[in-house]
Design a protein around this motif. Structure first.
Motif, PDB file in Angstrom:
ATOM      1  N   THR A 152       8.121  29.723  26.851  1.00 26.46           N
ATOM      2  CA  THR A 152       7.493  29.952  28.135  1.00 26.46           C
ATOM      3  C   THR A 152       6.010  29.686  28.262  1.00 26.46           C
ATOM      4  O   THR A 152       5.586  29.449  29.196  1.00 26.46           O
ATOM      5  CB  THR A 152       7.949  31.227  28.475  1.00 26.46           C
ATOM      6  N   SER A 153       5.467  30.301  27.153  1.00 23.31           N
ATOM      7  CA  SER A 153       4.157  29.946  27.126  1.00 23.31           C
ATOM      8  C   SER A 153       3.725  28.405  27.222  1.00 23.31           C
ATOM      9  O   SER A 153       2.612  28.263  27.632  1.00 23.31           O
ATOM     10  CB  SER A 153       3.531  30.731  25.883  1.00 23.31           C
ATOM     11  N   GLY A 154       4.555  27.777  26.758  1.00 21.67           N
ATOM     12  CA  GLY A 154       4.194  26.218  26.589  1.00 21.67           C
ATOM     13  C   GLY A 154       4.122  25.707  27.972  1.00 21.67           C
ATOM     14  O   GLY A 154       3.391  25.218  28.686  1.00 21.67           O
ATOM     15  N   VAL A 155       5.260  26.325  28.767  1.00 20.99           N
ATOM     16  CA  VAL A 155       5.578  25.849  30.199  1.00 20.99           C
ATOM     17  C   VAL A 155       4.445  26.420  31.225  1.00 20.99           C
ATOM     18  O   VAL A 155       3.820  25.472  31.744  1.00 20.99           O
ATOM     19  CB  VAL A 155       7.094  26.275  30.486  1.00 20.99           C
ATOM     20  N   VAL A 156       4.121  27.638  30.732  1.00 19.54           N
ATOM     21  CA  VAL A 156       2.878  28.098  31.770  1.00 19.54           C
ATOM     22  C   VAL A 156       1.664  27.273  31.261  1.00 19.54           C
ATOM     23  O   VAL A 156       0.689  26.921  32.177  1.00 19.54           O
ATOM     24  CB  VAL A 156       2.513  29.472  31.192  1.00 19.54           C
ATOM     25  N   GLY A 157       1.256  27.004  30.144  1.00 17.50           N
ATOM     26  CA  GLY A 157       0.189  26.366  29.670  1.00 17.50           C
ATOM     27  C   GLY A 157       0.028  24.931  30.285  1.00 17.50           C
ATOM     28  O   GLY A 157      -0.748  24.368  30.892  1.00 17.50           O
TER      29      GLY A 157
END
Length: 465
Positions: free
Chosen positions: A430-435
């Motif tokens: 999820t953090s990767g998608v947000v980034g």
């Protein structure tokens, strides 16, 4: 006894062979993974139903299951290192490293705070109380072990934690001698990547040679990764058999209330992740379909670190996340801001223990303390190693709570840990998608190209799902 062991091993080999035949003919790795999962559950349940002693059989299962996990752990460090090095060496601006780190770590810490609040509320709603659980010898021993382990975090400070991320030896980092070796590898790769950018700017001819060398090394590592990832269905089969036959149903029943509460809280975090994914403009259903094989492995292996190669692969090939962001989020997510281990779990323990100390578990001040300390602890887990155990030690010690009470949950720890790890990996992705949503347009076009991990039909099948 020997005859029985040979029979059990023979059946296991037949299952492996059947899965291999299907995997060769199938155009989807994910379907092969779920077939391995199904076969593992069925075989494990049959062994449990027949009350067969699997003590001598499990070591043979571990050759495949633990062997696969070990291979993934082996390639995690070189994969993260070369991927980040190659990605940064191609960046137009070195300042983008700071932006990626900020958005990824911020997302991880914020979701961990939400996870702690989630765990605290669910624990309160289920009226969890540690005083109602009877201690056995194993629980007492676990509690004493946690007390002894607390000495490792007694002197932990945020400056000391940050300092531990800075490597003192390249060789020691790659040997994994420290609990922060993965983050140290990211630091080394980032520094070497920036150095490559400098050489390329000042001496283009030499810079081109360096980039070429990095490309060759990356192709070599990726070929190894591609081979190991294709072993996933067999590893899942063996791991699921082990999970089923080693589960103590009696102990689970006795602590079913906490187990159920844990799964409810962890499932809610998956809904939080889905909501965040929706905010980025993506379909949560499609998102989870594409990362299902990664989450399945995380669930069965109980290892966020071992999930890194599959995590990176899914982000790049299935979700279209830029390579630098995928590598950073997978690396940081395995050691910082783990939503399940450092968010939900320690918060639930604190709420569970609070009544035994005369603390109102619904007190706003107490809840705020639990959430804040959990967020700090989620950053500290990487510095001391030990995952959920050390996160719990940091939170409970800071709150002045008795550590030995945490040992009461040892009998269901493996089952809780499986779902915790799944949530950890989901939070990392999820953090990767947000980034990627925030910084994607700033990354070079080449960084969005899919890697050579996996087969083309697998990628096409999942993207069409």
């Amino acid at each position: 006894m020997l005859t029985m062991i040979l029979l059990l091993v023979a059946v296991f080999i037949v299952l492996l062979y059947g899965l291999w035949r299907y995997h060769r003919q199938s155009d989807s790795l994910s379907r092969s993974v779920f077939l391995g999962l199904f076969l593992g559950v069925v075989y494990g349940l049959i062994l449990s139903a027949l009350n067969i002693d699997t003590t001598e059989f499990l070591p043979w299962i571990n050759i495949v299951g633990n062997g696969y996990v070990n291979l993934l752990k082996m390639i995690a460090m070189p994969l993260v290192f070369i991927s980040i090095l190659a990605a940064i060496a191609r960046l137009e601006k070195a300042s983008m490293i700071g932006s990626m780190s900020f958005w990824i770590i911020s997302t991880l810490l914020i979701t961990t705070g939400i996870a702690a609040l989630d765990g605290a509320i669910i624990a309160n709603l289920f009226h969890l109380d540690a005083s109602s659980i009877v201690q056995g010898q194993s629980e007492i021993a676990r509690g004493q072990s946690m007390i002894e382990s607390s000495t490792e975090v007694a002197d932990l400070t945020i400056p000391g934690l940050i300092l531990s991320f800075i490597p003192t030896s390249i060789g020691g980092t790659f040997a994994g001698l420290e609990s922060t070796s993965m983050i140290a590898a990211v630091v080394i790769a980032s520094l070497l990547g920036v150095a490559a950018l400098t050489v390329n700017k000042n001496e283009p001819e030499k810079g081109a040679v360096i980039i070429r060398g990095i490309d060759i090394l990356q192709s070599w590592i990726m070929a190894l990764v591609r081979f190991i990832i294709r072993l996933t269905p067999y590893g899942i089969l063996a791991l699921m058999i082990k999970v089923i036959v080693t589960t103590d149903a009696t102990a689970i029943w006795q602590l079913a209330k906490f187990l159920l509460a844990s799964y409810v809280a962890l499932f809610i975090m998956l809904l939080v992740h889905a909501f965040i994914i929706a905010l980025t403009g993506r379909s949560p259903i499609t998102h989870f379909k594409k990362i299902a094989p990664v989450l399945t492995f995380a669930f069965t292996s109980r290892s966020s670190a071992a999930s890194i190669p599959l995590n990176i692969d899914a982000q790049i090939n299935e979700l279209g996340v830029a390579k630098p962001i995928a590598n950073f989020s997978a690396s940081f997510g395995a050691t910082i801001g783990q939503n399940g281990c450092a968010g939900v779990y320690p918060a639930m323990l604190a709420i569970m223990i609070a009544p035994t100390m005369g603390i109102d578990p619904w007190s706003f001040g107490f809840l705020a303390s639990v959430i804040g300390i959990s967020m700090i602890a989620s950053f500290g887990v990487a510095g001391v190693g030990g995952g959920a155990t050390f996160a719990a030690i940091i939170v409970l010690s800071t709150l002045g709570m008795p550590l030995e009470l945490a040992g009461l949950l040892i009998s269901i720890e493996p089952l809780i840990d499986m779902m915790r790890t799944l949530v950890n990996v989901s939070g990392s992705i999820t953090s990767g998608v947000v980034g990627n949503r925030v910084l994607g347009k700033s990354i070079g076009a080449d960084d969005f190209a899919g890697t050579t991990i996996g087969n083309e039909s697998y990628n096409a099948a999942n993207k069409a799902a």
